[in-house]
Design a protein around this motif. Structure first.
Motif, short mmCIF file in Angstrom:
data_model
loop_
_atom_site.label_atom_id
_atom_site.label_comp_id
_atom_site.label_asym_id
_atom_site.label_seq_id
_atom_site.Cartn_x
_atom_site.Cartn_y
_atom_site.Cartn_z
N MET A 208 -2.50 1.94 4.55
CA MET A 208 -2.19 1.06 3.43
C MET A 208 -3.27 1.14 2.38
SD MET A 208 0.27 -1.37 4.42
CE MET A 208 -0.22 -2.65 3.28
N ARG A 209 -2.85 0.93 1.15
CA ARG A 209 -3.81 0.76 0.07
C ARG A 209 -3.23 -0.20 -0.94
NH1 ARG A 209 -5.43 4.40 -5.02
NH2 ARG A 209 -7.57 3.71 -5.13
N LYS A 210 -3.98 -1.24 -1.24
CA LYS A 210 -3.56 -2.24 -2.24
C LYS A 210 -2.11 -2.64 -2.04
CE LYS A 210 -6.86 -0.72 -5.70
NZ LYS A 210 -7.05 0.02 -6.95
N GLY A 211 -1.75 -2.95 -0.82
CA GLY A 211 -0.41 -3.47 -0.54
C GLY A 211 0.66 -2.40 -0.41
N ILE A 212 0.31 -1.15 -0.72
CA ILE A 212 1.32 -0.07 -0.68
C ILE A 212 1.09 0.81 0.53
CG2 ILE A 212 2.17 1.99 -1.88
CD1 ILE A 212 1.54 0.59 -4.50
N LEU A 213 2.19 1.10 1.23
CA LEU A 213 2.11 2.01 2.37
C LEU A 213 1.99 3.43 1.83
CD1 LEU A 213 2.33 2.12 5.43
CD2 LEU A 213 4.80 2.37 5.17
N GLN A 214 0.92 4.11 2.24
CA GLN A 214 0.64 5.45 1.71
C GLN A 214 1.24 6.55 2.55
OE1 GLN A 214 -2.08 6.31 -0.84
NE2 GLN A 214 -1.27 4.37 -1.52
N ASP A 215 1.19 6.37 3.86
CA ASP A 215 1.55 7.46 4.76
C ASP A 215 1.73 6.86 6.15
OD1 ASP A 215 2.06 10.04 5.54
OD2 ASP A 215 0.04 10.80 5.23
N VAL A 216 2.68 7.41 6.90
CA VAL A 216 2.87 7.01 8.30
C VAL A 216 3.07 8.28 9.10
CG1 VAL A 216 4.15 5.54 9.90
CG2 VAL A 216 4.29 5.09 7.45
N GLY A 217 2.42 8.37 10.24
CA GLY A 217 2.63 9.55 11.08
C GLY A 217 1.71 9.51 12.29
N THR A 218 1.85 10.49 13.16
CA THR A 218 0.94 10.59 14.29
C THR A 218 -0.44 10.90 13.72
OG1 THR A 218 1.24 12.97 14.49
CG2 THR A 218 2.77 11.58 15.73
N PRO A 219 -1.50 10.65 14.51
CA PRO A 219 -2.83 10.99 14.01
C PRO A 219 -2.92 12.45 13.56
CG PRO A 219 -3.03 9.61 15.95
CD PRO A 219 -1.56 9.91 15.80
N THR A 220 -2.29 13.34 14.30
CA THR A 220 -2.32 14.76 13.91
C THR A 220 -1.65 14.97 12.57
OG1 THR A 220 -1.93 15.11 16.24
CG2 THR A 220 -1.94 17.06 14.86
N GLU A 221 -0.51 14.30 12.34
CA GLU A 221 0.21 14.47 11.08
C GLU A 221 -0.57 13.94 9.89
OE1 GLU A 221 4.76 14.24 12.91
OE2 GLU A 221 3.83 12.44 12.07
N VAL A 222 -1.06 12.72 9.99
CA VAL A 222 -1.72 12.14 8.81
C VAL A 222 -3.07 12.79 8.54
CG1 VAL A 222 -0.51 9.93 8.86
CG2 VAL A 222 -2.64 10.17 10.14
N TYR A 223 -3.71 13.28 9.60
CA TYR A 223 -4.98 13.98 9.42
C TYR A 223 -4.73 15.40 8.90
CZ TYR A 223 -9.60 15.90 10.45
OH TYR A 223 -10.83 16.49 10.35
N GLY A 224 -3.74 16.05 9.46
CA GLY A 224 -3.49 17.46 9.15
C GLY A 224 -2.72 17.67 7.86
N ARG A 225 -1.94 16.67 7.47
CA ARG A 225 -1.11 16.83 6.28
C ARG A 225 -1.01 15.50 5.54
NH1 ARG A 225 5.00 19.23 6.28
NH2 ARG A 225 4.79 20.38 4.34
N PRO A 226 -2.16 15.02 5.03
CA PRO A 226 -2.15 13.70 4.38
C PRO A 226 -1.24 13.68 3.15
CG PRO A 226 -4.26 14.82 4.05
CD PRO A 226 -3.48 15.64 5.03
N ALA A 227 -0.47 12.60 3.00
CA ALA A 227 0.52 12.52 1.92
C ALA A 227 -0.12 12.33 0.56
CB ALA A 227 1.48 11.36 2.20
N THR A 228 -1.28 11.69 0.53
CA THR A 228 -1.93 11.44 -0.76
C THR A 228 -3.42 11.75 -0.68
OG1 THR A 228 -2.49 9.14 -0.29
CG2 THR A 228 -0.30 9.53 -1.23
N LEU A 229 -3.98 11.87 -1.86
CA LEU A 229 -5.42 12.09 -2.00
C LEU A 229 -6.19 10.97 -1.30
CD1 LEU A 229 -7.21 14.04 -3.57
CD2 LEU A 229 -6.99 12.56 -5.56
#
Ligand SMILES: Nc1ncnc2c1ncn2[C@@H]1O[C@H](COP(=O)(O)OP(=O)(O)OP(=O)(O)O)[C@@H](O)[C@H]1O
Ligand SMILES: [Mg+2]
Length: 433
Positions: A208-229
């Motif tokens: 989350m950032r400032k009330g907005i969901l940025q990314d959801v995934g397994t630890p491998t997914e969000v670490y390996g392919r982060p949706a945002t900067l």
């Protein structure tokens, strides 16, 4: 057993603060989902709405597929553990844990059995007769957990339950908490602002950032392919190196990524090349984690960046070198930390201009709305968000290397491990959502 669904949930406080902004999230039965984000991003507000302690301004919340907004907290089969949990000081450990059972009229003999089971699962079976003041911090935390799980809830909500403990005990309890919730098969939502804790504990992480969901995934997914900067900058240690790069396309051959005086060449065969090629003549942000960088001999050619060591950090098991490579780093203002200062402010405005150019293209209805912030225009014009500074490329070295600041160093770059982000902070990738 429980599932949780948040459907486009928004919470606006009476003073106008938007704590939670159109969040949709599904938690599976038996899943351990970690809500991760910096202070004030709306994590606790989400848990409190699920528990029924606050009402959403908009949207719906379902437990096991049924809307629950009309249900009182006690009818939701939810247990919650808070950061600043309070035990009843005059009651024994046994009575503290058994208190919810007493309230719901469970027989004393059954109560004793259930308290015994929970206490032994938590490793506090031998202190049942003590008062909270006679316990260590970790033991008190376990009593609070015991009190929450003794009712066998369908859903377990934990709000930074370990944040008052020292780091050794935290690590120990992390493993115990995940082990226990798995054993009980209870769906768990766990809040933390500690990215290492999130990555080690979660089945899936929601950032989350400032009330907005940025990314959801397994630890491998969000670490390996982060949706945002923002997600890229938030996860991992050392932080991902985020460099500004100019893009030049040599059709059918390669794409030049220019960092100051140095360049890397993304081969046209890279599956992301076409997506990156859209930014010909523009600037993007290239992310390089330390694991994509390997120190090499100075004569090595190819995908290599060269620089001088500005400073070294020794971590015992490894040392980190921070290299000045004459490139510009983008610093994500993710923790609400410092704004650009002095010359940085000018640089920032310049970069803001470049971002605006990108915004013109993406806000004309073609792209999806940026997750990096609610209002796409403000992403690109808000000077508080990102700033630029000379890059210090973090590179892993063996512990206590025989080199010192000022030394030149060349590092080979794994091109397939680069991450690309546009001016709005959204990922550039093949087939990206
Ligand atoms: N009762 C309230 N009235 C007004 N604003 C509130 C209230 N509770 C929280 N807020 C605001 O809502 C936003 C989200 O708060 P929340 O407590 O959910 O953050 P958090 O992610 O849990 O942060 P932390 O990590 O510091 O606990 C913050 O800006 C906070 O100041
Ligand atoms: Mg909180």
């Amino acid at each position: 057993m429980s599932t949780v669904s948040l459907k486009d949930v928004t919470k606006v406080w009476p003073d106008g603060t938007i704590a939670v902004n159109h969040v949709s999230l599904d938690v599976q039965d038996g899943e351990f989902l970690v809500l991760l984000g910096p202070s004030g991003c709306g994590k606790s507000t989400i848990l409190r709405m699920i528990a029924g302690l606050e009402d959403p301004t908009e949207g719906d919340i379902l437990l096991n597929g049924d809307p629950v907004l009309e249900l009182a907290p006690r009818d939701r089969s939810i247990a919650m553990v808070f950061q600043d949990f309070a035990l009843y000081p005059h009651m024994s450990v046994s009575d503290n844990i058994g208190f919810p059972l007493r309230l719901s009229g469970v027989e004393p003999s059954t109560r004793v059995d259930r308290v015994g089971d929970v206490a032994s699962a938590l490793g506090i079976g031998d202190v049942l007769g003590r008062k909270p003041s006679q316990l260590s911090g970790g033991q008190r935390q376990r009593v609070a957990m015991g009190r929450a799980i003794v009712r066998r809830p369908g859903l377990f909500l934990m709000d930074e339950p370990l944040s008052n403990l020292d780091s050794g005990l935290r690590a120990e309890l992390r493993a115990e908490i995940t082990g226990l919730t798995k054993e009980l098969g209870v769906t768990t939502m766990y809040v933390t602002h500690d990215q290492a804790e999130a990555l080690t504990m979660a089945d899936r992480v929601a950032i989350m950032r400032k009330g907005i969901l940025q990314d959801v995934g397994t630890p491998t997914e969000v670490y390996g392919r982060p949706a945002t900067l923002y997600v890229a900058a938030f996860l991992g240690s050392p932080r991902m190196n985020l460099l500004e790069a100019s893009v030049y396309v040599h059709l059918d051959q390669y794409i030049v990524l220019k960092f100051g005086d140095q360049s890397l060449y993304l081969p046209w065969s890279d599956i992301r090349a076409r997506a990156v090629a859209h930014y010909h003549g523009e600037r993007i942000v290239v992310g390089l984690r330390a694991e994509a960088l390997t120190p090499v001999a100075p004569e090595v050619q190819g995908d290599v960046l060269r620089g001088r060591i500005r400073y070294l950090e020794h971590h015992g098991h490894e040392s980190l070198a921070f290299l000045d490579i004459g490139a510009t780093a983008i610093v994500v203002d993710e923790m609400g930390a410092g704004k650009a200062e002095g010359e940085g402010g000018n640089a920032l405005r310049r970069f803001g201009g470049a971002l605006q150019k990108l915004a013109g293209r993406s806000s004309n209805g073609s792209g999806p709305q940026s997750r990096d912030q609610g209002d796409p225009a403000s992403v690109l014009t808000d000077p508080g968000r990102h700033h630029r500074r000379p890059a210090e490329l973090a590179v892993r070295l063996a512990p206590y290397p025989a080199i010192s600041p000022g030394h030149p160093l060349s590092v080979a770059v794994r091109m397939d491990m680069l991450h690309f982000f546009d001016g709005r902070g959204d990922r550039i990738d093949v087939g990206w959502r």
